[in-house]
Design an enzyme around this catalytic site. Structure first.
Site, PDB file in Angstrom:
ATOM      1  N   GLU A  41      17.697 -17.499   6.258  1.00  0.00           N
ATOM      2  CA  GLU A  41      17.013 -19.413   5.640  1.00  0.00           C
ATOM      3  C   GLU A  41      15.958 -19.605   5.566  1.00  0.00           C
ATOM      4  OE1 GLU A  41      17.399 -23.399   8.060  1.00  0.00           O
ATOM      5  OE2 GLU A  41      18.870 -21.403   7.993  1.00  0.00           O
ATOM      6  N   LYS A 130      27.623 -26.249  11.202  1.00  0.00           N
ATOM      7  CA  LYS A 130      26.240 -25.900  11.712  1.00  0.00           C
ATOM      8  C   LYS A 130      26.240 -26.864  13.018  1.00  0.00           C
ATOM      9  CE  LYS A 130      21.244 -27.059  11.325  1.00  0.00           C
ATOM     10  NZ  LYS A 130      19.921 -27.469  10.267  1.00  0.00           N
TER      11      LYS A 130
END
Length: 206
Positions: A41, A130
Site C-alpha cells: 500500500e 482495518k
C-alpha cells in the site's frame, strides 16, 4: 479476481510505504515481495503516490496486490484504478468510498474503530476492515468485535504492530496486519526493508 482473504492467506501482512518516492518504489517492492509479502500500500500523502503505485503495479501486479492508503475522495479512487492499483485503504469509516471502490472493481479495506462503523462499512461492501488506530484498542477489543462480526471477514489491526506483538492479536482473531514504520521509513534502503520484513515473516512462523 482473488479476494482480499486469498491475498492474506498468502501472507497476512500489508506493507504500508508512507513517504516512499517513485524512484525508490520498485527496489523496496522487490525486497518485500522477495521476503514473501503479497500486499503493498502506498499512502496518498506520499510524494507522487500514483506514480509509485503505477510502477509497483507494472512490476509486481501479477505477484502482489498493489493499492493506495489514506484514500479520502472519489477522485482518488478513480486515479488509483487508472494507475493499475487494485486495493483501496482508508483511515476512516466512509461507506460512500467503499461503494465507489467497488464500482471501480477494487478491493476495499476501510478503517473503523466502533461496531457501528464496522457494520456500516460491511453493508457498503467492504472486503475487510482495518482496526485503526490499533494502539488505542487491544486484542481484547478485537476479540469482542469478532464475536459479532462475520466470521470470514478479515479484520486487520493497523498502528504500532511489531513482530513481538502479533501473536496476541492473531489469537484474538486478526487475519492480518498493516505494517508501516515497522517495515519502512523514508530513507530506508531495500536491504533495510528486507531485514525488517524477514523479522516479521519469522515471527509469523514462530
Amino acid at each position: 479476481m482473488a479476494t482480499l482473504k486469498d491475498h492474506l492467506d498468502a501472507c497476512p501482512l500489508v506493507a504500508i510505504l508512507r513517504g516512499i518516492s517513485p524512484d525508490e518504489a520498485e527496489a523496496v517492492g522487490e525486497a518485500l515481495v522477495g521476503a514473501g509479502l503479497r500486499i503493498i500500500e502506498v499512502p496518498l500523502n506520499s510524494p507522487d503516490p500514483f506514480e509509485s503505485i503505477a510502477r509497483l503495479a507494472r512490476r509486481f501486479g501479477d505477484r502482489a496486490l498493489i493499492g493506495a492508503g489514506t484514500v479520502m475522495t472519489a477522485a482518488d479512487i478513480a486515479r488509483l484504478a487508472g494507475a493499475g492499483g487494485r486495493l483501496m485503504v482508508t483511515p476512516h469509516a466512509d461507506p460512500d468510498l467503499v461503494r465507489e471502490a467497488k464500482r471501480h472493481g477494487l478491493l476495499a479495506l476501510p478503517g473503523f474503530f466502533t461496531p457501528a462503523e464496522a457494520f456500516a462499512l460491511i453493508g457498503a461492501g467492504a472486503d475487510g476492515l482495518k482496526l485503526f488506530p490499533a494502539e488505542a484498542a487491544s486484542p481484547a477489543v478485537l476479540k469482542a468485535l469478532r464475536a459479532v462480526l462475520p466470521p470470514a471477514l478479515p479484520v486487520l489491526p493497523v498502528g504500532g504492530v511489531s513482530p513481538e506483538t502479533m501473536a496476541p492479536w492473531r489469537a484474538a482473531g486478526a487475519m492480518g496486519f498493516g505494517i508501516g514504520s515497522g517495515l519502512y521509513r523514508p530513507g530506508d534502503d531495500a536491504a533495510a526493508v528486507r531485514e525488517k520484513a524477514d523479522a516479521f515473516i519469522s515471527a509469523l512462523k514462530a
